[in-house]
Design an enzyme around this catalytic site. Structure first.
Site, PDB file in Angstrom:
ATOM      1  N   HIS A   1       0.832  -1.212   0.000  1.00 21.37           N
ATOM      2  CA  HIS A   1       0.000   0.000   0.000  1.00 21.37           C
ATOM      3  C   HIS A   1       0.867   1.262   0.000  1.00 21.37           C
ATOM      4  O   HIS A   1       0.554   2.231  -0.700  1.00 21.37           O
ATOM      5  CB  HIS A   1      -0.942   0.019   1.212  1.00 21.37           C
ATOM      6  CG  HIS A   1      -2.234  -0.678   0.989  1.00 21.37           C
ATOM      7  ND1 HIS A   1      -3.416  -0.008   0.804  1.00 21.37           N
ATOM      8  CD2 HIS A   1      -2.539  -1.995   0.917  1.00 21.37           C
ATOM      9  CE1 HIS A   1      -4.401  -0.868   0.627  1.00 21.37           C
ATOM     10  NE2 HIS A   1      -3.898  -2.084   0.697  1.00 21.37           N
TER      11      HIS A   1
ATOM     12  N   GLU B   1      -0.492   6.982  12.008  1.00 23.93           N
ATOM     13  CA  GLU B   1      -0.950   5.681  12.501  1.00 23.93           C
ATOM     14  C   GLU B   1      -2.022   5.923  13.561  1.00 23.93           C
ATOM     15  O   GLU B   1      -1.763   6.585  14.558  1.00 23.93           O
ATOM     16  CB  GLU B   1       0.224   4.905  13.102  1.00 23.93           C
ATOM     17  CG  GLU B   1       1.370   4.663  12.147  1.00 23.93           C
ATOM     18  CD  GLU B   1       1.089   3.600  11.102  1.00 23.93           C
ATOM     19  OE1 GLU B   1       0.201   2.748  11.332  1.00 23.93           O
ATOM     20  OE2 GLU B   1       1.747   3.632  10.049  1.00 23.93           O
TER      21      GLU B   1
END
Length: 173
Positions: free
Chosen positions: A51, A63
């Site tokens: 990705h 994140e």
């Protein structure tokens, strides 16, 4: 005009993430990629690396496997925030035994308060048979409710099947 809030739905490996990334690039805004996955094994690490390579440069990665509100608050009007994906976010909360209704309400509130454009990717899991496992049934029901709530908020809803986008609500920019 770019939609304020977009939802990209699709099955596993349907091309929804690629489509969401391509849609996001069209905004010409500062791009933030909010990753909700957690790495528990080598297979997931390989998928995440794929990705990262696929989307290329020009992204700031955040994140956020559990709390998306700080990521959304960190984006401003000149930004675009791509969240990939609501399904992993929901799974994280389900497996941690968090109250899913509370988490969903907090997520929706964070979307409404966010001044950036938001694109969120989510899996459509309602096309299969009724699972024989209680945890999977709980997940499927929660994912369906989450998708309904996200779609209700969205200006643009696109379902991706075999890499082909189908607009369900709104107009592509």
């Amino acid at each position: 005009m770019f939609p304020k809030y977009s939802l990209v739905l699709g099955g596993a490996a349907s091309g929804k993430s690629i489509f969401a990334e391509q849609l996001s690039v069209k905004s010409a805004k500062n791009r933030f990629y909010v990753a909700t996955s957690q790495v528990f094994d080598d297979e997931m690490k390989i998928k995440i690396d794929r990705h990262i390579t696929q989307r290329g440069t020009g992204w700031t990665t955040i994140e956020a496997p559990f709390d998306l509100a700080p990521a959304l608050r960190g984006c401003s009007e000149g930004d675009l925030c791509l969240i990939d994906c609501a399904t992993m976010w929901l799974s994280n909360h389900l497996l941690a035994e968090h109250d899913l209704e509370v988490q969903q309400a907090q997520l929706l509130a964070a979307f409404r308060e966010c001044t950036a454009d938001v694109v969120i990717v989510s899996n459509e899991v309602g096309h299969g048979i009724v699972p024989d496992n209680a945890l999977v049934r709980q997940f499927r029901e929660a994912q369906g409710r989450l998708n309904i709530a996200l779609a209700a908020e969205a200006d643009l809803v696109v379902q991706v099947v075999a890499g082909l986008p189908q607009v369900l609500k709104g107009t592509l920019p």
